[in-house]
Design an enzyme around this catalytic site. Sequence first.
Site, mmCIF file in Angstrom:
data_model
loop_
_atom_site.group_PDB
_atom_site.id
_atom_site.type_symbol
_atom_site.label_atom_id
_atom_site.label_comp_id
_atom_site.label_asym_id
_atom_site.label_seq_id
_atom_site.Cartn_x
_atom_site.Cartn_y
_atom_site.Cartn_z
ATOM 1 N N GLU A 1 -7.251 35.320 -12.078
ATOM 2 C CA GLU A 1 -6.062 34.488 -11.827
ATOM 3 C C GLU A 1 -5.739 33.660 -13.073
ATOM 4 O OE1 GLU A 1 -3.493 33.902 -10.385
ATOM 5 O OE2 GLU A 1 -3.627 33.365 -8.292
ATOM 6 N N ASP A 2 -4.478 33.267 -13.191
ATOM 7 C CA ASP A 2 -4.072 32.398 -14.300
ATOM 8 C C ASP A 2 -4.414 30.945 -14.011
ATOM 9 O OD1 ASP A 2 -2.234 32.295 -12.222
ATOM 10 O OD2 ASP A 2 -0.461 32.344 -13.497
ATOM 11 N N ASP B 1 -4.100 26.061 -8.311
ATOM 12 C CA ASP B 1 -3.402 24.792 -8.135
ATOM 13 C C ASP B 1 -3.779 24.255 -6.748
ATOM 14 O OD1 ASP B 1 -1.505 22.764 -8.163
ATOM 15 O OD2 ASP B 1 0.229 24.052 -8.231
ATOM 16 N N PHE C 1 2.526 20.263 -14.384
ATOM 17 C CA PHE C 1 3.001 21.638 -14.496
ATOM 18 C C PHE C 1 2.813 22.127 -15.929
ATOM 19 C CE2 PHE C 1 5.880 25.241 -14.383
ATOM 20 C CZ PHE C 1 5.600 25.761 -13.133
ATOM 21 N N ARG D 1 6.414 32.580 -20.739
ATOM 22 C CA ARG D 1 5.188 33.370 -20.564
ATOM 23 C C ARG D 1 4.651 33.848 -21.910
ATOM 24 N NH1 ARG D 1 4.535 34.514 -15.066
ATOM 25 N NH2 ARG D 1 6.399 34.946 -13.882
HETATM 26 P P1 IMP Z 1 -1.651 27.868 -5.783
HETATM 27 O O1 IMP Z 1 -1.477 28.862 -4.681
HETATM 28 O O2 IMP Z 1 -0.931 26.587 -5.454
HETATM 29 O O3 IMP Z 1 -3.073 27.628 -6.190
HETATM 30 O O4 IMP Z 1 -0.861 28.392 -7.030
HETATM 31 C C1 IMP Z 1 -1.196 29.559 -7.656
HETATM 32 C C2 IMP Z 1 -0.031 30.189 -8.376
HETATM 33 O O5 IMP Z 1 1.053 29.288 -8.607
HETATM 34 C C3 IMP Z 1 -0.517 30.606 -9.731
HETATM 35 O O6 IMP Z 1 -0.983 31.926 -9.712
HETATM 36 C C4 IMP Z 1 0.714 30.438 -10.605
HETATM 37 O O7 IMP Z 1 1.473 31.624 -10.632
HETATM 38 C C5 IMP Z 1 1.511 29.342 -9.941
HETATM 39 N N1 IMP Z 1 1.272 28.030 -10.576
HETATM 40 C C6 IMP Z 1 0.514 27.005 -10.125
HETATM 41 N N2 IMP Z 1 0.531 25.948 -10.956
HETATM 42 C C7 IMP Z 1 1.329 26.330 -11.988
HETATM 43 C C8 IMP Z 1 1.725 25.673 -13.210
HETATM 44 O O8 IMP Z 1 1.360 24.517 -13.533
HETATM 45 N N3 IMP Z 1 2.535 26.398 -14.005
HETATM 46 C C9 IMP Z 1 2.973 27.655 -13.720
HETATM 47 N N4 IMP Z 1 2.615 28.292 -12.606
HETATM 48 C C10 IMP Z 1 1.802 27.638 -11.741
#
Ligand code: IMP
Length: 176
Positions: free
Chosen positions: A98-99, A102, A151, A164
């Site tokens: 995963e990138d 959050d 963010f 990106r």
């Molecule tokens: P989560 O489900 O809230 O943990 O978010 C996961 C996904 O949201 C990641 O795979 C990202 O694609 C996107 N994401 C979460 N935080 C950021 C950020 O700060 N910048 C860009 N994309 C984010």
Amino acid sequence: MENMNLSKLITEKEIQKRIKEIGASLTDRFRDKEVVAVCVLKGSFMFYSDLIRAIDTEVICDFFGVSSYQNSMHSSGEVKLTLDLSTSLEGKHVLLVEDIVDTGLTMNYLQHMLQTRKPASITSISLLHKPAAKKVDCQLDEVGFEIKDNFVVGYGLDYQGYYRNLPYIAEVGNIN
Ligand code: IMP
């Protein structure tokens, strides 16, 4: 594209150094095992391509598409599958890449979804982790960098599809 105020948070050099460390530990973990390395599109494509080259043992590459942000800076709270894997995971060791974690919703969803496919194990890696944003628990075996709940864009991460291609990670300030 709106005029965004970006400030560099993690340099290209820092990212590449950390990837070499993670790659070396994954090489030890996966040596002589049947491994499927799963790239979570779109955000992790850049991290994934550097990481798999830092792993010095055989891996099968496959791609999973999910979307949860729908062009905003806040998670929709709903994870949608946009592309499924083409490899069977049964009995194989999965490396989930995963990138960013959050809220943890996407990682949690992916881990449950992959578990139903009966892999021998799942190793979950995220380049970035925002511990302060956590809403649900998910197991992370390795994290590149822990960051604040701001963010970020770059190195695969986007805002409305842009940024990106930056080779580093930047924090987003005011939107003008
Ligand atoms: P989560 O489900 O809230 O943990 O978010 C996961 C996904 O949201 C990641 O795979 C990202 O694609 C996107 N994401 C979460 N935080 C950021 C950020 O700060 N910048 C860009 N994309 C984010």
